[in-house]
Design an enzyme around this catalytic site. Structure first.
Site, short mmCIF file in Angstrom:
data_model
loop_
_atom_site.label_atom_id
_atom_site.label_comp_id
_atom_site.label_asym_id
_atom_site.label_seq_id
_atom_site.Cartn_x
_atom_site.Cartn_y
_atom_site.Cartn_z
N ASP A 1 0.86 -1.18 0.00
CA ASP A 1 0.00 0.00 0.00
C ASP A 1 0.90 1.24 0.00
O ASP A 1 2.06 1.16 0.38
CB ASP A 1 -0.86 0.02 1.27
CG ASP A 1 -2.07 -0.88 1.12
OD1 ASP A 1 -2.75 -0.75 0.08
OD2 ASP A 1 -2.32 -1.70 2.02
N PHE A 2 0.28 2.38 -0.33
CA PHE A 2 1.10 3.59 -0.37
C PHE A 2 1.53 4.05 1.04
O PHE A 2 2.47 4.81 1.17
CB PHE A 2 0.36 4.71 -1.09
CG PHE A 2 0.07 4.38 -2.54
CD1 PHE A 2 1.00 3.70 -3.31
CD2 PHE A 2 -1.14 4.72 -3.12
CE1 PHE A 2 0.75 3.37 -4.64
CE2 PHE A 2 -1.41 4.40 -4.44
CZ PHE A 2 -0.47 3.72 -5.20
N HIS B 1 -0.69 14.55 -22.11
CA HIS B 1 -0.23 13.68 -23.20
C HIS B 1 -0.50 14.29 -24.58
O HIS B 1 0.11 13.89 -25.56
CB HIS B 1 -0.80 12.27 -23.07
CG HIS B 1 -2.21 12.11 -23.51
ND1 HIS B 1 -3.27 12.48 -22.73
CD2 HIS B 1 -2.75 11.64 -24.65
CE1 HIS B 1 -4.40 12.23 -23.37
NE2 HIS B 1 -4.11 11.71 -24.55
N GLU C 1 -15.17 12.99 -28.64
CA GLU C 1 -14.94 11.56 -28.43
C GLU C 1 -16.24 10.81 -28.64
O GLU C 1 -17.31 11.34 -28.33
CB GLU C 1 -14.45 11.31 -27.01
CG GLU C 1 -13.08 11.90 -26.74
CD GLU C 1 -12.58 11.49 -25.37
OE1 GLU C 1 -11.80 10.54 -25.30
OE2 GLU C 1 -13.00 12.11 -24.39
N ASP D 1 -11.59 17.82 -17.05
CA ASP D 1 -10.86 16.65 -17.57
C ASP D 1 -10.05 17.02 -18.81
O ASP D 1 -8.94 16.51 -19.00
CB ASP D 1 -11.88 15.55 -17.91
CG ASP D 1 -11.23 14.27 -18.42
OD1 ASP D 1 -10.17 13.91 -17.88
OD2 ASP D 1 -11.79 13.63 -19.33
N HIS E 1 -5.70 19.78 -22.00
CA HIS E 1 -5.44 19.56 -23.43
C HIS E 1 -5.86 20.76 -24.29
O HIS E 1 -5.10 21.24 -25.13
CB HIS E 1 -6.17 18.32 -23.94
CG HIS E 1 -5.89 17.08 -23.14
ND1 HIS E 1 -4.70 16.84 -22.52
CD2 HIS E 1 -6.67 16.01 -22.86
CE1 HIS E 1 -4.75 15.67 -21.89
NE2 HIS E 1 -5.95 15.14 -22.09
N LYS F 1 -18.02 13.76 -24.61
CA LYS F 1 -18.06 12.31 -24.77
C LYS F 1 -19.32 11.96 -25.53
O LYS F 1 -20.30 12.72 -25.51
CB LYS F 1 -18.14 11.64 -23.39
CG LYS F 1 -17.01 11.99 -22.45
CD LYS F 1 -15.89 11.00 -22.51
CE LYS F 1 -14.79 11.29 -21.51
NZ LYS F 1 -13.47 10.87 -21.98
C1 BG6 Z 1 -7.60 12.01 -21.16
C2 BG6 Z 1 -8.96 12.20 -20.56
O1 BG6 Z 1 -6.72 12.98 -20.68
O2 BG6 Z 1 -7.68 12.10 -22.58
C3 BG6 Z 1 -9.94 11.20 -21.13
O3 BG6 Z 1 -8.89 12.04 -19.15
C4 BG6 Z 1 -9.91 11.20 -22.64
O4 BG6 Z 1 -11.26 11.45 -20.65
C5 BG6 Z 1 -8.49 11.10 -23.16
O5 BG6 Z 1 -10.68 10.13 -23.11
C6 BG6 Z 1 -8.43 11.25 -24.65
O6 BG6 Z 1 -7.13 11.04 -25.12
P1 BG6 Z 1 -6.85 10.77 -26.67
O7 BG6 Z 1 -5.37 10.77 -26.77
O8 BG6 Z 1 -7.50 9.46 -26.98
O9 BG6 Z 1 -7.50 11.89 -27.40
#
Ligand code: BG6
EC number: 1.1.1.49
Length: 510
Positions: free
Chosen positions: A107-108, A202, A240, A259, A264, A362
Site C-alpha cells: 500500500d502507499f 499527453h 470523443e 478533464d 489539453h 463524450k
Molecule cells: C484524457 C482524458 O486525458 O484524454 C480522457 O482524461 C480522454 O477522458 C483522453 O478520453 C483522450 O485522449 P486521446 O489521446 O484518446 O484523445
C-alpha cells in the site's frame, strides 16, 4: 552543400536528427494495475525498447497492492504489450526488457514496501547498471499524490546522489481548481525541485500537436495572416465517441471541462495563439505559453457564452448507448458535464476581438480532435452573389487525430462556362507524406523524462493560469441550474449551436 556540412564534426555532434537514446535508467510505476499503465505506459516502454531508444539494462518496477510476484508482473506487461504495443513484437527485445522487470507489493502507506522498493532499486543498479537514475511515475488518483511523494522523501528515494537523477512524473488532473493545484504543487516541490518534476499532458506528446510549432514557425506562409486582421475565429474541438466506460469514480464530479479543457484544449489554444518563442528551450516555450494563457479573457456573460451538457441515451455506431445518469457508478442526480463549450478571447494586439471557441464531449458523433483557424471573408467580392453562394470561409485545419494532417480550405472556380466558386481543399496527410508511423504520445513523453528534456511538459505557471481561466466558469455552473442534454451519437446540445448562432457562426461538422 551537404558535403560541407557533413565534414564538420561539431555540427554532426549536434545533429538533432540523430536518435535521442536514454542513458542508464529505470522507471517505477505507481498504480501499475490501472488502465493507463496497461494501455499506454507498458506498451510505450516496449515500443521505445523496440526502437532501440532505451539502454540495454533499462528497468521497470511496478508498485501496487496486488499480490503479484515478479513473474506475474512480467506476464501482465507481456499481455499489455501484445495487445496494445504500436510496433511489432520481437522476442529478443522482450527477453532483454523483461530481465529488468520487478514488482513491489504494498500500500502507499506501507513503510516496509517503500524499503523494499529502495532495495529493489539498489539491486537493479548492480544487476542492470541503472546507475541510480530512476523516474517515479504517479499513475494514481490525485488524492494519493501527497502520500506517495512523502513516502519517497521519507525513504530517501528522491535524493540524487553521486551525480544520479531522480524524477517525478505526475499524471493529470493537477488539482481540481486553482487552490488545490497550488497545494499540490507545494507538496510536490517540498520533495522535488522544479527540474525534477514532469507533469504529463499527453496531448503535447502527439506529433500533430508538436507540428503546430513547425507549421507556424518554420514557414513564412501562415504567420503573416495569423492575427486579427485576417482570422475571423478559431474553433478547437476534441470530440470523443466513447462514454465514460469504467471511469465513473474518476469522472463524476470532475466533468469534461476539468478533464480536458483545463489541460489539453488550453494547451492547444496556447500553441495556436502564442508568440514565437526565442527558442524551443523549455523556458522560452513555457514563458510564451504562460503569457498567452495569462491574456485569455473570459466572456462577460458566462450564461450566454459557455455551455455544459450531459449525454442522454441514444444510438452510437449502431449500438444503443445509455445516458450518463444511467451509467454504472454515476449518481442519478449528478450535474457533471460530459460536454463543455466555451468562448474565450485573448486580450493582446494579435488577437483582440477574435473568439476562440473550445468544445469537447463524450459520446459525440465521432472521435476527432482539430484546430480550425477560420479566416474572414474577402473584403470585396467582384462575383455575382449567386456565384459564391456555396463558398464558405477560408480555413486552415490542423487535424490532430485520428486522420492526422493539415487541410487548407479555399474557394475555386467550378469548371464550366460560368464563374461559379465553391470550396475545395488541399490536404497534407501524414500517411501519404511520411513512411514512418508516428510514435504514441507516451513513447515520446517517457523518453523525454528519461532524457530530462522538459519542453513538452506544462509548468506550474501554465497549470495555474489554466485553472484561473476555468475556475470562474465552474463556479458559475455550480451556481446556475443544471447541465443541458444531448442525445448520445449527436454533435452536442442545441444550446451550443445557439451560442455560435448568436455570433453569426456555426460549429464545424468534422
Ligand atoms: C484524457 C482524458 O486525458 O484524454 C480522457 O482524461 C480522454 O477522458 C483522453 O478520453 C483522450 O485522449 P486521446 O489521446 O484518446 O484523445
Amino acid at each position: 552543400m551537404s558535403g560541407v556540412h557533413g565534414a564538420n564534426p561539431l555540427r554532426d555532434a549536434q545533429d538533432r536528427r540523430l536518435p535521442r537514446i536514454a542513458g542508464p535508467s529505470g522507471l517505477v510505476i505507481f498504480g501499475v494495475t490501472g488502465d493507463l499503465s496497461r494501455k499506454k505506459l507498458m506498451p510505450a516502454v516496449y515500443d521505445l525498447a523496440n526502437r532501440g531508444l532505451l539502454p540495454p539494462g533499462f528497468s521497470l518496477i511496478g508498485f501496487a497492492r496486488r499480490q503479484w510476484e515478479d513473474e506475474d508482473f512480467a506476464e501482465e506487461v507481456y499481455q499489455a504489450v501484445k495487445q496494445h504495443a504500436r510496433t511489432p513484437f520481437r522476442e529478443e527485445v522482450w527477453q532483454q526488457l523483461s530481465q529488468g522487470m520487478r514488482f513491489v507489493q504494498g500500500d502507499f502507506d506501507d513503510h516496509d514496501a517503500f524499503e523494499t522498493l529502495k532495495k529493489t532499486m539498489e539491486e537493479l543498479d548492480k544487476a542492470q547498471g541503472t546507475g541510480g537514475n530512476f523516474a517515479f511515475y504517479l499513475s494514481v488518483p490525485p488524492k494519493f499524490f501527497p502520500l506517495v511523494v512523502q513516502q519517497l522523501k521519507k525513504h530517501g528515494l528522491a535524493d540524487q546522489k553521486d551525480g544520479s537523477w531522480r524524477r517525478a512524473v505526475i499524471e493529470k488532473p493537477f488539482g481540481h481548481d486553482l487552490t488545490s493545484a497550488k497545494e499540490l504543487n507545494e507538496i510536490v516541490h517540498e520533495v522535488f525541485a522544479s527540474d525534477q518534476v514532469f507533469r504529463i499532458d499527453h496531448y503535447l506528446g502527439k506529433e500533430t500537436v508538436q507540428n503546430i510549432l513547425a507549421l507556424r514557425f518554420a514557414n513564412t506562409l501562415f504567420e503573416p495572416i495569423w492575427n486579427r486582421s485576417y482570422v475571423d475565429h478559431v474553433q478547437i474541438t476534441m470530440a470523443e465517441d466513447i462514454g465514460i466506460g469504467g471511469r465513473a469514480g474518476y469522472y463524476d464530479g470532475i466533468g469534461a471541462a476539468r478533464d480536458v479543457i483545463q489541460n489539453h484544449l488550453l494547451q492547444l489554444l496556447a500553441l495556436t495563439a502564442m508568440e514565437e518563442p526565442a527558442s524551443f528551450d523549455a523556458d522560452a516555450l513555457a514563458s510564451e505559453k504562460t503569457k498567452v494563457l495569462g491574456a485569455v479573457k473570459l466572456p462577460k456573460d458566462l450564461g450566454r457564452d459557455t455551455v455544459r451538457a450531459q449525454y442522454a441515451a441514444g444510438w452510437q455506431g449502431g449500438e444503443r448507448a445509455v445516458g450518463y445518469l444511467e451509467e454504472e457508478g454515476i449518481d442519478p442526480a449528478s450535474k457533471t458535464d460530459t460536454y463543455a463549450a466555451v468562448k474565450l478571447e485573448i486580450d493582446n494586439r494579435r488577437w483582440a476581438g477574435v473568439p476562440f471557441y473550445l468544445r469537447t464531449g463524450k459520446r459525440l458523433g465521432r472521435r476527432v480532435t482539430e484546430i480550425a483557424v477560420v479566416f474572414q471573408r474577402a473584403p470585396h467580392s467582384p462575383f455575382d452573389h449567386t456565384a459564391t453562394e456555396e463558398l464558405g470561409q477560408n480555413a486552415l485545419v490542423i487535424r490532430v487525430q485520428p486522420d492526422e494532417g493539415v487541410t487548407m480550405r479555399f474557394g475555386s472556380k467550378v469548371p464550366g462556362t460560368s464563374m461559379e466558386v465553391r470550396d475545395v481543399s488541399m490536404d497534407f496527410a501524414y500517411g501519404e507524406s511520411f513512411t514512418e508511423s508516428s510514435p504514441e504520445a507516451y513513447e515520446r513523453l517517457i523518453l523525454d523524462v528519461l532524457l530530462g528534456d522538459s519542453n513538452l511538459f506544462p509548468r506550474t505557471e501554465e497549470v495555474e493560469r489554466s485553472w484561473e481561466i476555468l475556475d470562474p466558469i465552474e463556479e458559475y455552473w455550480d451556481q446556475h441550474g443544471k447541465p443541458a442534454q444531448y442525445t448520445a451519437g449527436t454533435w452536442g446540445p442545441a444550446e451550443a449551436d445557439e451560442m455560435l448562432a448568436r455570433d453569426g457562426r456555426s460549429w464545424r461538422r468534422p
